[in-house]
Design a protein around this motif. Structure first.
Motif, PDB file in Angstrom:
ATOM      1  N   TRP A 114       0.852  -1.200   0.000  1.00 51.11           N
ATOM      2  CA  TRP A 114       0.000   0.000   0.000  1.00 51.11           C
ATOM      3  C   TRP A 114       0.889   1.252   0.000  1.00 51.11           C
ATOM      4  O   TRP A 114       0.652   2.205  -0.752  1.00 51.11           O
ATOM      5  CB  TRP A 114      -0.920  -0.009   1.221  1.00 51.11           C
ATOM      6  N   MET A 115       1.908   1.239   0.824  1.00 52.59           N
ATOM      7  CA  MET A 115       2.821   2.398   0.891  1.00 52.59           C
ATOM      8  C   MET A 115       3.523   2.599  -0.449  1.00 52.59           C
ATOM      9  O   MET A 115       3.660   3.735  -0.929  1.00 52.59           O
ATOM     10  CB  MET A 115       3.843   2.190   2.013  1.00 52.59           C
ATOM     11  N   ASP A 116       3.986   1.527  -1.045  1.00 51.40           N
ATOM     12  CA  ASP A 116       4.667   1.590  -2.345  1.00 51.40           C
ATOM     13  C   ASP A 116       3.728   2.197  -3.388  1.00 51.40           C
ATOM     14  O   ASP A 116       4.078   3.145  -4.097  1.00 51.40           O
ATOM     15  CB  ASP A 116       5.075   0.159  -2.729  1.00 51.40           C
ATOM     16  N   ARG A 117       2.514   1.696  -3.444  1.00 54.10           N
ATOM     17  CA  ARG A 117       1.566   2.093  -4.483  1.00 54.10           C
ATOM     18  C   ARG A 117       1.027   3.499  -4.276  1.00 54.10           C
ATOM     19  O   ARG A 117       0.915   4.281  -5.219  1.00 54.10           O
ATOM     20  CB  ARG A 117       0.396   1.090  -4.504  1.00 54.10           C
ATOM     21  N   HIS A 118       0.677   3.841  -3.044  1.00 50.13           N
ATOM     22  CA  HIS A 118      -0.010   5.115  -2.813  1.00 50.13           C
ATOM     23  C   HIS A 118       0.920   6.258  -2.428  1.00 50.13           C
ATOM     24  O   HIS A 118       0.593   7.422  -2.652  1.00 50.13           O
ATOM     25  CB  HIS A 118      -1.090   4.960  -1.736  1.00 50.13           C
ATOM     26  N   VAL A 119       2.031   5.964  -1.796  1.00 57.14           N
ATOM     27  CA  VAL A 119       2.913   7.053  -1.353  1.00 57.14           C
ATOM     28  C   VAL A 119       4.204   7.058  -2.160  1.00 57.14           C
ATOM     29  O   VAL A 119       4.711   8.118  -2.511  1.00 57.14           O
ATOM     30  CB  VAL A 119       3.196   6.975   0.172  1.00 57.14           C
ATOM     31  N   GLY A 120       4.720   5.891  -2.476  1.00 51.36           N
ATOM     32  CA  GLY A 120       5.906   5.828  -3.321  1.00 51.36           C
ATOM     33  C   GLY A 120       6.887   4.793  -2.824  1.00 51.36           C
ATOM     34  O   GLY A 120       6.931   4.496  -1.628  1.00 51.36           O
ATOM     35  N   PRO A 121       7.699   4.235  -3.728  1.00 55.04           N
ATOM     36  CA  PRO A 121       8.611   3.151  -3.349  1.00 55.04           C
ATOM     37  C   PRO A 121       9.609   3.552  -2.268  1.00 55.04           C
ATOM     38  O   PRO A 121      10.018   2.711  -1.460  1.00 55.04           O
ATOM     39  CB  PRO A 121       9.321   2.779  -4.663  1.00 55.04           C
ATOM     40  N   GLU A 122       9.973   4.834  -2.237  1.00 56.38           N
ATOM     41  CA  GLU A 122      10.949   5.265  -1.228  1.00 56.38           C
ATOM     42  C   GLU A 122      10.337   5.287   0.180  1.00 56.38           C
ATOM     43  O   GLU A 122      11.042   5.505   1.158  1.00 56.38           O
ATOM     44  CB  GLU A 122      11.549   6.620  -1.603  1.00 56.38           C
ATOM     45  N   TRP A 123       9.033   5.058   0.280  1.00 55.88           N
ATOM     46  CA  TRP A 123       8.368   5.061   1.589  1.00 55.88           C
ATOM     47  C   TRP A 123       8.246   3.661   2.189  1.00 55.88           C
ATOM     48  O   TRP A 123       7.834   3.512   3.333  1.00 55.88           O
ATOM     49  CB  TRP A 123       6.989   5.712   1.479  1.00 55.88           C
ATOM     50  N   VAL A 124       8.599   2.645   1.420  1.00 51.90           N
ATOM     51  CA  VAL A 124       8.482   1.279   1.962  1.00 51.90           C
ATOM     52  C   VAL A 124       9.406   1.123   3.171  1.00 51.90           C
ATOM     53  O   VAL A 124       9.005   0.596   4.208  1.00 51.90           O
ATOM     54  CB  VAL A 124       8.792   0.236   0.863  1.00 51.90           C
ATOM     55  N   ASN A 125      10.640   1.627   3.056  1.00 55.14           N
ATOM     56  CA  ASN A 125      11.532   1.476   4.219  1.00 55.14           C
ATOM     57  C   ASN A 125      11.392   2.629   5.218  1.00 55.14           C
ATOM     58  O   ASN A 125      12.188   2.770   6.135  1.00 55.14           O
ATOM     59  CB  ASN A 125      12.990   1.236   3.802  1.00 55.14           C
ATOM     60  N   ARG A 126      10.344   3.427   5.051  1.00 57.41           N
ATOM     61  CA  ARG A 126       9.960   4.411   6.077  1.00 57.41           C
ATOM     62  C   ARG A 126       8.735   3.881   6.829  1.00 57.41           C
ATOM     63  O   ARG A 126       8.074   4.624   7.552  1.00 57.41           O
ATOM     64  CB  ARG A 126       9.628   5.765   5.459  1.00 57.41           C
ATOM     65  N   THR A 127       8.404   2.625   6.620  1.00 56.46           N
ATOM     66  CA  THR A 127       7.207   2.018   7.212  1.00 56.46           C
ATOM     67  C   THR A 127       7.648   1.033   8.292  1.00 56.46           C
ATOM     68  O   THR A 127       8.430   0.119   8.028  1.00 56.46           O
ATOM     69  CB  THR A 127       6.393   1.287   6.123  1.00 56.46           C
ATOM     70  N   ILE A 128       7.165   1.256   9.497  1.00 59.57           N
ATOM     71  CA  ILE A 128       7.543   0.416  10.640  1.00 59.57           C
ATOM     72  C   ILE A 128       6.293  -0.308  11.114  1.00 59.57           C
ATOM     73  O   ILE A 128       5.314   0.324  11.511  1.00 59.57           O
ATOM     74  CB  ILE A 128       8.126   1.286  11.776  1.00 59.57           C
ATOM     75  N   ILE A 129       6.315  -1.627  11.018  1.00 59.23           N
ATOM     76  CA  ILE A 129       5.167  -2.428  11.449  1.00 59.23           C
ATOM     77  C   ILE A 129       5.513  -3.000  12.817  1.00 59.23           C
ATOM     78  O   ILE A 129       6.456  -3.780  12.948  1.00 59.23           O
ATOM     79  CB  ILE A 129       4.847  -3.522  10.409  1.00 59.23           C
ATOM     80  N   ALA A 130       4.777  -2.550  13.827  1.00 64.47           N
ATOM     81  CA  ALA A 130       5.168  -2.884  15.199  1.00 64.47           C
ATOM     82  C   ALA A 130       3.955  -2.945  16.106  1.00 64.47           C
ATOM     83  O   ALA A 130       3.052  -2.108  16.004  1.00 64.47           O
ATOM     84  CB  ALA A 130       6.129  -1.823  15.729  1.00 64.47           C
ATOM     85  N   TYR A 131       3.946  -3.912  17.005  1.00 61.97           N
ATOM     86  CA  TYR A 131       2.902  -3.941  18.022  1.00 61.97           C
ATOM     87  C   TYR A 131       3.118  -2.867  19.065  1.00 61.97           C
ATOM     88  O   TYR A 131       2.173  -2.332  19.642  1.00 61.97           O
ATOM     89  CB  TYR A 131       2.854  -5.316  18.705  1.00 61.97           C
ATOM     90  N   ASP A 132       4.391  -2.578  19.351  1.00 60.86           N
ATOM     91  CA  ASP A 132       4.717  -1.659  20.442  1.00 60.86           C
ATOM     92  C   ASP A 132       5.227  -0.345  19.868  1.00 60.86           C
ATOM     93  O   ASP A 132       6.401  -0.227  19.505  1.00 60.86           O
ATOM     94  CB  ASP A 132       5.757  -2.321  21.351  1.00 60.86           C
ATOM     95  N   LYS A 133       4.337   0.656  19.772  1.00 60.22           N
ATOM     96  CA  LYS A 133       4.736   1.943  19.189  1.00 60.22           C
ATOM     97  C   LYS A 133       5.559   2.776  20.160  1.00 60.22           C
ATOM     98  O   LYS A 133       6.173   3.758  19.753  1.00 60.22           O
ATOM     99  CB  LYS A 133       3.490   2.719  18.727  1.00 60.22           C
ATOM    100  N   THR A 134       5.584   2.377  21.441  1.00 65.61           N
ATOM    101  CA  THR A 134       6.337   3.186  22.414  1.00 65.61           C
ATOM    102  C   THR A 134       7.843   3.040  22.240  1.00 65.61           C
ATOM    103  O   THR A 134       8.591   3.873  22.734  1.00 65.61           O
ATOM    104  CB  THR A 134       5.971   2.823  23.871  1.00 65.61           C
ATOM    105  N   VAL A 135       8.299   2.004  21.554  1.00 68.08           N
ATOM    106  CA  VAL A 135       9.754   1.848  21.365  1.00 68.08           C
ATOM    107  C   VAL A 135      10.264   2.676  20.184  1.00 68.08           C
ATOM    108  O   VAL A 135      11.473   2.798  19.990  1.00 68.08           O
ATOM    109  CB  VAL A 135      10.186   0.375  21.166  1.00 68.08           C
ATOM    110  N   VAL A 136       9.357   3.228  19.391  1.00 67.03           N
ATOM    111  CA  VAL A 136       9.771   4.016  18.226  1.00 67.03           C
ATOM    112  C   VAL A 136       9.968   5.460  18.673  1.00 67.03           C
ATOM    113  O   VAL A 136       9.088   6.051  19.296  1.00 67.03           O
ATOM    114  CB  VAL A 136       8.718   3.922  17.100  1.00 67.03           C
ATOM    115  N   SER A 137      11.137   6.016  18.343  1.00 66.18           N
ATOM    116  CA  SER A 137      11.480   7.371  18.779  1.00 66.18           C
ATOM    117  C   SER A 137      10.907   8.412  17.835  1.00 66.18           C
ATOM    118  O   SER A 137      10.932   8.227  16.619  1.00 66.18           O
ATOM    119  CB  SER A 137      12.998   7.549  18.799  1.00 66.18           C
ATOM    120  N   GLY A 138      10.465   9.506  18.416  1.00 64.34           N
ATOM    121  CA  GLY A 138       9.990  10.609  17.595  1.00 64.34           C
ATOM    122  C   GLY A 138       9.530  11.751  18.476  1.00 64.34           C
ATOM    123  O   GLY A 138       9.427  11.610  19.697  1.00 64.34           O
TER     124      GLY A 138
END
Ligand SMILES: Cc1cn([C@H]2C[C@H](OP(=O)(O)O)[C@@H](CO)O2)c(=O)[nH]c1=O
Ligand SMILES: [Mg+2]
Length: 194
Positions: A114-138
């Protein structure tokens, strides 16, 4: 390896119901799995997990949620793709952070596609699939779920993306729609951007 970004300029964006209309796709899958499934109109939902009307069959709900291809066919939320690109164009480190549905055999692959098709191929590795969002920094996490918990104290501030079922929440600052991103997101990140 590209430039390293600071946590303070990192914007985390949820996927389902924030950039992709999950509940619309789920409704289609529910009716396909069980023509008698009592759908709840989205405007009448009283909570995040209000996914069935009185007497709904939990097995039908599971069958709908686990339908192969469900996550591949979701409609993009108006303005979302444009704002993802605009934020990245402003030099922000934009990452999409989404929880999988483990029982859905194509969910993880569908989300990347979905990310590849709708946002662009460079966004595939900007996609983090995770159960625990608290470990992702931002600096900020834009998410429609009223309460986001996990194993860590989050580094990000939660901005609640307004959907009909989270209107009752008063304790979390909101972004009502994507066109409001500059007023709502920029004040939460590095002061030089505000
Ligand atoms: C159970 C449930 C899941 N979901 C979505 C959210 C999760 O993705 P996301 O983190 O991208 O919003 C995904 C897996 O649970 O399904 C809802 O939006 N509402 C629900 O009630
Ligand atoms: Mg969501």
């Amino acid at each position: 390896m590209g430039a390293q970004h600071a946590r303070d300029t990192t914007v985390l964006v949820d996927m389902d119901e924030v950039i992709a209309y999950y509940l619309e796709g789920l409704d289609r899958a529910l009716v396909a799995a069980d023509p008698d499934y009592p759908l709840v109109p989205h405007e009448e939902r009283t909570g995040y997990a209000h996914l069935g009307g009185p007497g709904f069959n939990p097995e039908s709900l599971a069958a709908g949620m686990n339908t192969p291809g469900l996550f591949r066919n979701l409609r993009p939320v108006e303005g979302a793709v444009e704002v993802l690109r605009e934020m990245a164009g402003e030099g922000l480190n934009v990452l999409v952070v989404t929880t999988p549905t483990y029982g859905n055999p194509t969910c993880v692959q569908d989300k990347y596609e979905w990310m590849d098709r709708h946002v662009g191929p460079e966004w595939v590795n900007r996609t983090i699939i995770a159960y625990d969002k608290t470990v992702v920094s931002g600096a900020v996490l834009i998410d429609d779920k009223p309460s986001i918990t996990g194993s860590m104290e989050p580094s990000w501030k939660h901005l609640l993306f307004t959907r009909p079922y989270n209107r009752y929440v008063e304790s979390v600052p909101r972004i009502e729609k994507w066109e409001d991103w500059k007023q709502t997101v920029l004040p939460l990140i590095e002061p030089s951007y505000a």
